[in-house]
Design an enzyme around this catalytic site. Structure first.
Site, PDB file in Angstrom:
ATOM      1  N   TYR A 143       0.828  -1.201   0.000  1.00  0.00           N
ATOM      2  CA  TYR A 143       0.000   0.000   0.000  1.00  0.00           C
ATOM      3  C   TYR A 143       0.868   1.258   0.000  1.00  0.00           C
ATOM      4  O   TYR A 143       0.436   2.325   0.439  1.00  0.00           O
ATOM      5  CB  TYR A 143      -0.960  -0.006   1.192  1.00  0.00           C
ATOM      6  CG  TYR A 143      -2.204  -0.822   0.925  1.00  0.00           C
ATOM      7  CD1 TYR A 143      -3.412  -0.212   0.626  1.00  0.00           C
ATOM      8  CD2 TYR A 143      -2.160  -2.208   0.943  1.00  0.00           C
ATOM      9  CE1 TYR A 143      -4.547  -0.957   0.361  1.00  0.00           C
ATOM     10  CE2 TYR A 143      -3.288  -2.968   0.679  1.00  0.00           C
ATOM     11  CZ  TYR A 143      -4.483  -2.334   0.389  1.00  0.00           C
ATOM     12  OH  TYR A 143      -5.606  -3.078   0.123  1.00  0.00           O
ATOM     13  N   GLY A 255     -10.232  -7.003  -3.475  1.00  0.00           N
ATOM     14  CA  GLY A 255      -8.897  -7.254  -4.020  1.00  0.00           C
ATOM     15  C   GLY A 255      -7.988  -7.928  -3.010  1.00  0.00           C
ATOM     16  O   GLY A 255      -7.186  -8.801  -3.366  1.00  0.00           O
ATOM     17  N   ASP A 256      -8.101  -7.531  -1.726  1.00  0.00           N
ATOM     18  CA  ASP A 256      -7.316  -8.180  -0.675  1.00  0.00           C
ATOM     19  C   ASP A 256      -7.741  -9.639  -0.526  1.00  0.00           C
ATOM     20  O   ASP A 256      -6.907 -10.524  -0.335  1.00  0.00           O
ATOM     21  CB  ASP A 256      -7.511  -7.443   0.654  1.00  0.00           C
ATOM     22  CG  ASP A 256      -7.022  -6.012   0.591  1.00  0.00           C
ATOM     23  OD1 ASP A 256      -5.818  -5.805   0.348  1.00  0.00           O
ATOM     24  OD2 ASP A 256      -7.843  -5.100   0.781  1.00  0.00           O
ATOM     25  N   CYS A 257      -9.045  -9.881  -0.608  1.00  0.00           N
ATOM     26  CA  CYS A 257      -9.557 -11.251  -0.540  1.00  0.00           C
ATOM     27  C   CYS A 257      -9.019 -12.083  -1.699  1.00  0.00           C
ATOM     28  O   CYS A 257      -8.585 -13.229  -1.515  1.00  0.00           O
ATOM     29  CB  CYS A 257     -11.086 -11.229  -0.543  1.00  0.00           C
ATOM     30  SG  CYS A 257     -11.857 -12.865  -0.465  1.00  0.00           S
TER      31      CYS A 257
END
Length: 468
Positions: A143, A255-257
């Site tokens: 990030y 998106g993290d998943c």
């Protein structure tokens, strides 16, 4: 392949955030300015950024270590509390306060976002280096707050000796050469190319993905396409993995998943195509179940947990999914059976069933239930294996097991709008049909592939004969 219940430990390296939602209703404007007034406001906290990816990977039972910059500021302490004891924390030094992102939500939609905190990773630590050096699988959730840069040397030296997945940020550095899979969004992929790339068609996405494979020296790039699924490229032949259905819910964190699921599956030994298929399905379920607003779940009481202590299935997931879809005005479809030896007839029926509504939940006879119905030699496949195979189908959103001879009890908990069986039954043979009328549900029969059954397959296999 099962997308949430692997056992290979995963190390997540990246930038943790604290995410906050302020949720209420907006039905009037303020008297002193033309801005909405949020009534009945409630606050919901969750880990964000790399911390959310680590949480999502861990909540299905996978051992997860998070290497991220965390301090003693209030936001860092809140993230620590949200992650423990699910995730093992290996903190990096934090310069400043942990970043916070606050969404003000009205009617399920964000009205404004407030950001505060500019903290960055300011170095590394021996424990962090050891975590990366000993990892079987690593996900970099970048990030652009310095964590990936702090460990770039260690990540580069491990890239070809471990499973490395990189979820990049346009303001962060490129993935290290040799990364197994990079997972940019379609918009991010275009920004990485750095020039006008034309339309948003699949041909353009494939061309961009192939160019990124070469420029990043990665084994593969999976460009996520939102509701359309994902496109996987190894630099030559692109593979489109479509989403089973389109959900209109909160996609924040999807998106993290996706990245966490893909990293876990690759670590478990899946091929890239299998990992991307599982990741697309998991991201779709994440959105269908409420997305970011329900990402952090409270611990479940024992009676709500699925069969088996190994985390193979969680009945609560199916019950909660049905509740969410109903609350959003969608159609819940359920199907039941033993599904002992999954065959073409099963798959055809389940695919048709998924097309009827907005989610498909399979009610699955437990091993003891199958033995009572089919005899002591059945099932051929034990319950954990049958669950894993069913969950691998993109058309199946959840699996709920039951011990009774018939699924009336679990159907009563799910309260589906549509109950489905294959055409080798009749409605009169379906004991669940009558109970659906209590909430306006309907039992339906679907066409069945003639000559296919688990019993017939088992008999022919024992006799050494081919299925025609």
């Amino acid at each position: 392949m099962d997308d949430t219940h692997g056992t290979t430990p995963l190390v997540v390296v990246g930038d943790a955030l604290l995410d906050r939602d302020l949720t209420g209703t907006a039905e009037r404007l303020a008297p002193d300015a033309p801005v909405p007034v949020l009534d009945g406001c409630t606050e919901h906290l969750r880990p964000g950024g790399a911390a959310l990816a680590a949480y999502l990977a861990a909540r299905g039972g996978r051992p997860v270590t998070l290497v991220a910059a965390l301090g003693t500021d209030p936001a860092s302490l809140q993230v620590r509390a949200l992650l423990e004891p699910l995730v093992t924390l290996v903190p990096l030094p934090l310069d400043g306060e942990l970043p916070e992102k606050t969404r003000v939500m009205a009617g399920g939609r964000p009205v404004v976002r407030l950001d505060r905190g500019s903290g960055r990773a300011s170095g590394t630590a021996d424990a962090a280096r050891r975590a990366v050096a000993g990892a079987a699988a690593v996900l970099v959730a970048d990030y652009a707050r310095g964590a990936a840069d702090a460990l770039r040397g260690e990540l580069a030296s491990r890239a070809r000796g471990t499973t490395l997945v990189w979820d990049p940020h346009p303001r962060g550095g490129p993935p290290v050469p040799g990364t197994r899979l990079v997972t940019p969004t379609d918009e991010e992929a275009r920004r990485f190319i750095g020039r006008n790339t034309g339309g948003d068609d699949l041909q353009t996405a494939a061309r961009i993905a192939a160019e990124l494979v070469r420029s990043w020296q990665a084994a593969g790039v999976a460009v996520t396409l939102g509701a359309r699924g994902a496109l996987l490229s190894d630099g030559d032949s692109p593979l489109l993995v479509p989403a089973a259905a389109r959900y209109g819910g909160d996609a924040c964190g999807a998106g993290d998943c996706f990245a966490a699921t893909a990293a876990g599956l690759l670590g478990d030994g899946a091929l890239p195509a299998e990992a991307v298929q599982g990741a697309v399905a998991a991201a779709g379920r994440y959105v269908a179940e409420g997305g970011a607003s329900t990402a952090v779940r409270s611990p479940l009481p024992d009676e709500d947990r699925g069969p088996g202590a190994d985390g193979t299935a969680t009945d609560h997931d199916g019950i909660e999914l049905a509740r969410r879809v109903r609350a959003a005005g969608g159609t819940v479809v359920a199907a039941g059976g033993c599904f002992d030896l999954l065959h073409a007839g099963h798959v055809s029926m389940l695919q048709q069933a998924r097309g009827i509504g907005d989610c498909l939940i399979v009610c699955l006879n437990s091993d003891t239930s199958v033995r009572r119905r089919k005899g002591p030699s059945r099932p051929v496949n034990p319950l954990p294996d049958r669950i894993r195979v069913l969950r691998a189908l993109q058309c199946v959103d959840a699996v709920v097991a039951f011990d009774e001879d018939t699924p009336e009890q679990v159907v009563d908990r799910l309260r589906p709008h549509v109950w489905v069986k294959g055409g080798d039954y009749s409605v009169e043979q379906m004991p669940e049909a009558a109970q659906l009328s209590a909430w306006g549900g309907q039992a339906v029969l679907l066409p069945y592939v003639d000559g296919r059954s688990s019993t017939l397959l088992a008999t022919r296999a024992a006799a050494g004969r081919r299925v025609p």
